[in-house]
Design a protein around this motif. Structure first.
Motif, PDB file in Angstrom:
ATOM      1  N   THR A 117       0.923  -1.055  -0.069  1.00 60.59           N
ATOM      2  CA  THR A 117      -0.078  -0.026  -0.051  1.00 60.59           C
ATOM      3  C   THR A 117       0.812   1.558  -0.028  1.00 60.59           C
ATOM      4  OG1 THR A 117      -1.818  -1.250   1.065  1.00 60.59           O
ATOM      5  CG2 THR A 117      -1.894   1.346   1.177  1.00 60.59           C
ATOM      6  N   LEU A 118       1.860   1.329   0.642  1.00 62.55           N
ATOM      7  CA  LEU A 118       2.712   2.392   0.826  1.00 62.55           C
ATOM      8  C   LEU A 118       3.495   2.524  -0.434  1.00 62.55           C
ATOM      9  CD1 LEU A 118       4.542   1.662   4.332  1.00 62.55           C
ATOM     10  CD2 LEU A 118       2.720   3.586   3.924  1.00 62.55           C
ATOM     11  N   GLY A 119       3.818   1.641  -1.258  1.00 66.08           N
ATOM     12  CA  GLY A 119       4.549   1.613  -2.318  1.00 66.08           C
ATOM     13  C   GLY A 119       3.404   2.092  -3.549  1.00 66.08           C
ATOM     14  N   ALA A 120       2.539   1.564  -3.485  1.00 58.83           N
ATOM     15  CA  ALA A 120       1.379   1.910  -4.520  1.00 58.83           C
ATOM     16  C   ALA A 120       1.314   3.520  -4.256  1.00 58.83           C
ATOM     17  CB  ALA A 120       0.079   1.480  -4.291  1.00 58.83           C
ATOM     18  N   LEU A 121       1.141   4.048  -3.077  1.00 58.59           N
ATOM     19  CA  LEU A 121       0.681   5.448  -2.956  1.00 58.59           C
ATOM     20  C   LEU A 121       1.979   6.444  -3.346  1.00 58.59           C
ATOM     21  CD1 LEU A 121      -1.011   5.193   0.779  1.00 58.59           C
ATOM     22  CD2 LEU A 121      -2.230   5.568  -1.278  1.00 58.59           C
ATOM     23  N   ALA A 122       3.031   5.923  -2.822  1.00 62.33           N
ATOM     24  CA  ALA A 122       4.269   6.706  -3.291  1.00 62.33           C
ATOM     25  C   ALA A 122       4.302   6.658  -4.808  1.00 62.33           C
ATOM     26  CB  ALA A 122       5.567   5.993  -2.509  1.00 62.33           C
ATOM     27  N   ASP A 123       4.111   5.568  -5.541  1.00 63.49           N
ATOM     28  CA  ASP A 123       4.289   5.515  -6.783  1.00 63.49           C
ATOM     29  C   ASP A 123       3.531   6.560  -7.556  1.00 63.49           C
ATOM     30  OD1 ASP A 123       6.367   3.619  -6.560  1.00 63.49           O
ATOM     31  OD2 ASP A 123       4.985   1.649  -7.072  1.00 63.49           O
ATOM     32  N   LYS A 124       2.293   6.801  -7.042  1.00 63.36           N
ATOM     33  CA  LYS A 124       1.215   7.671  -7.599  1.00 63.36           C
ATOM     34  C   LYS A 124       1.309   9.076  -7.227  1.00 63.36           C
ATOM     35  CE  LYS A 124      -1.711   5.063  -9.817  1.00 63.36           C
ATOM     36  NZ  LYS A 124      -2.088   4.904 -11.336  1.00 63.36           N
ATOM     37  N   GLY A 125       2.414   9.269  -6.435  1.00 62.64           N
ATOM     38  CA  GLY A 125       2.956  10.657  -5.879  1.00 62.64           C
ATOM     39  C   GLY A 125       1.973  11.109  -4.912  1.00 62.64           C
ATOM     40  N   LEU A 126       1.134  10.437  -4.087  1.00 63.01           N
ATOM     41  CA  LEU A 126       0.259  10.812  -2.978  1.00 63.01           C
ATOM     42  C   LEU A 126       0.946  10.647  -1.761  1.00 63.01           C
ATOM     43  CD1 LEU A 126      -2.534   8.466  -4.194  1.00 63.01           C
ATOM     44  CD2 LEU A 126      -2.509  11.080  -4.314  1.00 63.01           C
ATOM     45  N   LEU A 127       2.204   9.777  -1.628  1.00 67.35           N
ATOM     46  CA  LEU A 127       3.023   9.766  -0.571  1.00 67.35           C
ATOM     47  C   LEU A 127       4.548  10.192  -0.843  1.00 67.35           C
ATOM     48  CD1 LEU A 127       2.359   8.781   2.565  1.00 67.35           C
ATOM     49  CD2 LEU A 127       3.190   6.479   1.517  1.00 67.35           C
ATOM     50  N   LEU A 170       2.611  12.022   3.843  1.00 66.75           N
ATOM     51  CA  LEU A 170       1.383  12.423   2.697  1.00 66.75           C
ATOM     52  C   LEU A 170       1.881  13.630   1.879  1.00 66.75           C
ATOM     53  CD1 LEU A 170      -1.822  11.874   4.547  1.00 66.75           C
ATOM     54  CD2 LEU A 170      -1.119  10.665   2.704  1.00 66.75           C
ATOM     55  N   ALA A 171       1.729  13.559   0.505  1.00 62.58           N
ATOM     56  CA  ALA A 171       1.902  14.415  -0.083  1.00 62.58           C
ATOM     57  C   ALA A 171       0.990  15.734   0.044  1.00 62.58           C
ATOM     58  CB  ALA A 171       2.200  14.055  -1.710  1.00 62.58           C
ATOM     59  N   THR A 172      -0.214  15.315   0.399  1.00 62.41           N
ATOM     60  CA  THR A 172      -1.453  16.371   0.598  1.00 62.41           C
ATOM     61  C   THR A 172      -0.854  17.331   1.874  1.00 62.41           C
ATOM     62  OG1 THR A 172      -2.239  14.783   2.151  1.00 62.41           O
ATOM     63  CG2 THR A 172      -3.032  14.969  -0.078  1.00 62.41           C
ATOM     64  N   ARG A 173       0.018  17.119   2.360  1.00 57.05           N
ATOM     65  CA  ARG A 173       0.379  18.129   3.489  1.00 57.05           C
ATOM     66  C   ARG A 173       1.065  19.489   2.739  1.00 57.05           C
ATOM     67  NH1 ARG A 173       4.184  16.937   7.609  1.00 57.05           N
ATOM     68  NH2 ARG A 173       3.177  18.705   8.526  1.00 57.05           N
ATOM     69  N   PRO A 174       0.851  20.412   3.532  1.00 55.45           N
ATOM     70  CA  PRO A 174       1.188  21.697   3.048  1.00 55.45           C
ATOM     71  C   PRO A 174       2.898  21.737   3.064  1.00 55.45           C
ATOM     72  CG  PRO A 174      -0.058  22.281   4.760  1.00 55.45           C
ATOM     73  CD  PRO A 174       0.083  20.820   4.858  1.00 55.45           C
ATOM     74  N   HIS A 175       3.503  22.444   1.754  1.00 53.92           N
ATOM     75  CA  HIS A 175       4.746  22.229   1.753  1.00 53.92           C
ATOM     76  C   HIS A 175       5.483  22.605   2.933  1.00 53.92           C
ATOM     77  CE1 HIS A 175       8.654  22.637  -0.234  1.00 53.92           C
ATOM     78  NE2 HIS A 175       8.710  23.684   0.241  1.00 53.92           N
ATOM     79  N   HIS A 176       6.602  22.183   3.230  1.00 56.68           N
ATOM     80  CA  HIS A 176       7.620  22.478   4.173  1.00 56.68           C
ATOM     81  C   HIS A 176       9.113  21.917   3.872  1.00 56.68           C
ATOM     82  CE1 HIS A 176       5.737  18.689   5.490  1.00 56.68           C
ATOM     83  NE2 HIS A 176       6.872  18.465   5.829  1.00 56.68           N
ATOM     84  N   ASP A 177       9.970  22.294   4.611  1.00 59.98           N
ATOM     85  CA  ASP A 177      11.413  21.655   4.483  1.00 59.98           C
ATOM     86  C   ASP A 177      11.672  21.086   5.723  1.00 59.98           C
ATOM     87  OD1 ASP A 177      11.902  22.508   1.769  1.00 59.98           O
ATOM     88  OD2 ASP A 177      12.170  24.585   2.516  1.00 59.98           O
ATOM     89  N   HIS A 178      13.041  20.323   5.913  1.00 56.30           N
ATOM     90  CA  HIS A 178      13.055  19.554   7.055  1.00 56.30           C
ATOM     91  C   HIS A 178      14.418  19.867   7.626  1.00 56.30           C
ATOM     92  CE1 HIS A 178      10.121  17.048   4.810  1.00 56.30           C
ATOM     93  NE2 HIS A 178       9.740  16.841   6.069  1.00 56.30           N
ATOM     94  N   LEU A 179      14.661  19.981   8.851  1.00 59.02           N
ATOM     95  CA  LEU A 179      15.735  19.983   9.532  1.00 59.02           C
ATOM     96  C   LEU A 179      16.375  18.679  10.298  1.00 59.02           C
ATOM     97  CD1 LEU A 179      17.174  23.111  11.374  1.00 59.02           C
ATOM     98  CD2 LEU A 179      17.495  20.940  12.294  1.00 59.02           C
TER      99      LEU A 179
END
Ligand SMILES: [Zn+2]
Length: 141
Positions: free
Chosen positions: A63-73, A87-96
């Motif tokens: 399931t994780l692979g399928a969601l990631a392959d579709k760009g949802l994750l 989740l790709a639906t989260r608002p954009h942010h960067d990481h530290l």
């Protein structure tokens, strides 16, 4: 006892990935919606099993692979090691990333966003996506 913890937004994500909506997959997607810590596949599995003990490792990973392959994750490899999900639906942010503790913090900087657009424009481009990861050690003074 479906109700509140199985959300329609979760079902929508599954359908968008072309997956049949099952209780097991609903539990997995719910974990992703609740996660604030960029869990790896194993952590997603453990948390999904808390919601539905019948979630198998194969189902979780597929399931994780399928969601990631579709760009949802988004797949993150912050430390170059284990893949972590968000989740790709989260608002954009960067990481530290704290390289000593492995802790991942999220930040947004309008200044950085602006600067990146300007750099891309100087090369004649518009940014469609970007990732910025800061690898850090805590200051000791
Ligand atoms: Zn994040």
């Amino acid at each position: 006892m479906a109700g509140d913890f199985y959300s329609s937004e979760g079902d929508a994500v599954l359908r968008e990935a072309g997956l049949r909506v099952t209780r097991q997959r609903q539990a997995i997607v719910r974990v992703l919606f609740e996660a604030e810590d960029h869990p790896d596949a194993e952590q997603v599995l453990v948390r999904a099993r808390d919601k539905d003990a019948s979630v198998s490792q194969a189902t979780a990973y597929r399931t994780l692979g399928a969601l990631a392959d579709k760009g949802l994750l988004h797949r993150h490899m912050f430390d170059g090691g284990v893949t972590r999900f968000e989740l790709a639906t989260r608002p954009h942010h960067d990481h530290l990333i704290d390289v000593e503790s492995g802790e991942v913090m999220e930040f947004v900087s309008d200044e950085i966003e602006c600067l990146q657009r300007r750099i891309a424009a100087e090369y004649g481009y518009d940014i469609v996506a970007h990732r910025l990861e800061l690898y850090c050690k805590k200051r000791r003074s």
